[in-house]
Design a protein around this motif. Structure first.
Motif, PDB file in Angstrom:
ATOM      1  N   SER A   6       0.830  -1.265  -0.035  1.00  0.00           N
ATOM      2  CA  SER A   6      -0.208  -0.415   0.048  1.00  0.00           C
ATOM      3  C   SER A   6       1.053   1.181   0.259  1.00  0.00           C
ATOM      4  N   LEU A  50       1.602   2.006  -3.563  1.00  0.00           N
ATOM      5  CA  LEU A  50       0.809   2.461  -3.670  1.00  0.00           C
ATOM      6  C   LEU A  50       0.224   3.689  -3.539  1.00  0.00           C
ATOM      7  N   ASP A 101      -2.123   3.138 -11.699  1.00  0.00           N
ATOM      8  CA  ASP A 101      -3.731   3.898 -11.511  1.00  0.00           C
ATOM      9  C   ASP A 101      -4.377   3.082 -12.477  1.00  0.00           C
ATOM     10  N   TRP A 139      -2.756  -0.309 -11.590  1.00  0.00           N
ATOM     11  CA  TRP A 139      -3.222  -1.809 -11.055  1.00  0.00           C
ATOM     12  C   TRP A 139      -4.720  -1.532 -10.624  1.00  0.00           C
ATOM     13  N   GLU A 140      -5.382  -0.170 -10.682  1.00  0.00           N
ATOM     14  CA  GLU A 140      -6.084   0.075  -9.483  1.00  0.00           C
ATOM     15  C   GLU A 140      -7.917  -0.180 -11.036  1.00  0.00           C
ATOM     16  N   LYS A 141      -7.255  -0.550 -11.938  1.00  0.00           N
ATOM     17  CA  LYS A 141      -8.133  -1.156 -13.110  1.00  0.00           C
ATOM     18  C   LYS A 141      -8.483  -2.434 -13.448  1.00  0.00           C
ATOM     19  N   ARG A 165      -7.005  -9.122  -7.884  1.00  0.00           N
ATOM     20  CA  ARG A 165      -7.230  -7.476  -7.224  1.00  0.00           C
ATOM     21  C   ARG A 165      -8.156  -7.109  -6.278  1.00  0.00           C
ATOM     22  N   GLN A 217      -7.106  -3.031   0.634  1.00  0.00           N
ATOM     23  CA  GLN A 217      -6.877  -1.568   0.408  1.00  0.00           C
ATOM     24  C   GLN A 217      -6.964  -1.166   1.425  1.00  0.00           C
TER      25      GLN A 217
END
Length: 109
Positions: free
Chosen positions: A15, A18, A77, A79-81, A103, A108
């Motif tokens: 984290s 990220l 960004d 990775w978030e998708k 994921r 999170q």
């Protein structure tokens, strides 16, 4: 020495990383033999594209079996998708081994 199938582990990005806008995933393949296993990444089921860079290293252990690691780097960004990332290990004509990290299973925090 008989063939040995490596154990695959996919480690999620941290984290802290990220927050810096990067996502580094690691695939570890432990104790395979012979040394010609190769690792590949799939992002959401398709082979990872040029937007990711990855390195592979291999090292023999004391027992003569090999361990590999492969690093996949993605922008945070992207990775978030992503829905899932799969690490695939192949050797010769054998059926590939694969380990998938979803994921939404990553905490999170």
């Amino acid at each position: 020495q008989p063939k040995a199938v490596p154990t695959l582990t996919v480690l999620p990005p941290s984290s802290e990383e990220l927050l810096k806008g990067k996502a580094t995933l690691m695939c570890l393949a432990n104790k395979g033999f012979p040394s010609d296993w190769s690792l590949a990444w799939k992002v959401d089921g398709s082979r990872s594209s040029s937007s990711s860079s990855w390195e592979e290293s291999r090292s023999p252990g004391k027992d003569g079996k090999y361990s590999w690691s492969s690093t996949l780097r993605l922008p945070a960004d992207q990775w978030e998708k992503v829905g899932s990332v799969t690490c695939e290990a192949t050797q010769g004509s054998q059926t590939p081994l694969s380990e998938t990290l979803r994921r939404d299973q990553c905490s999170q925090s």
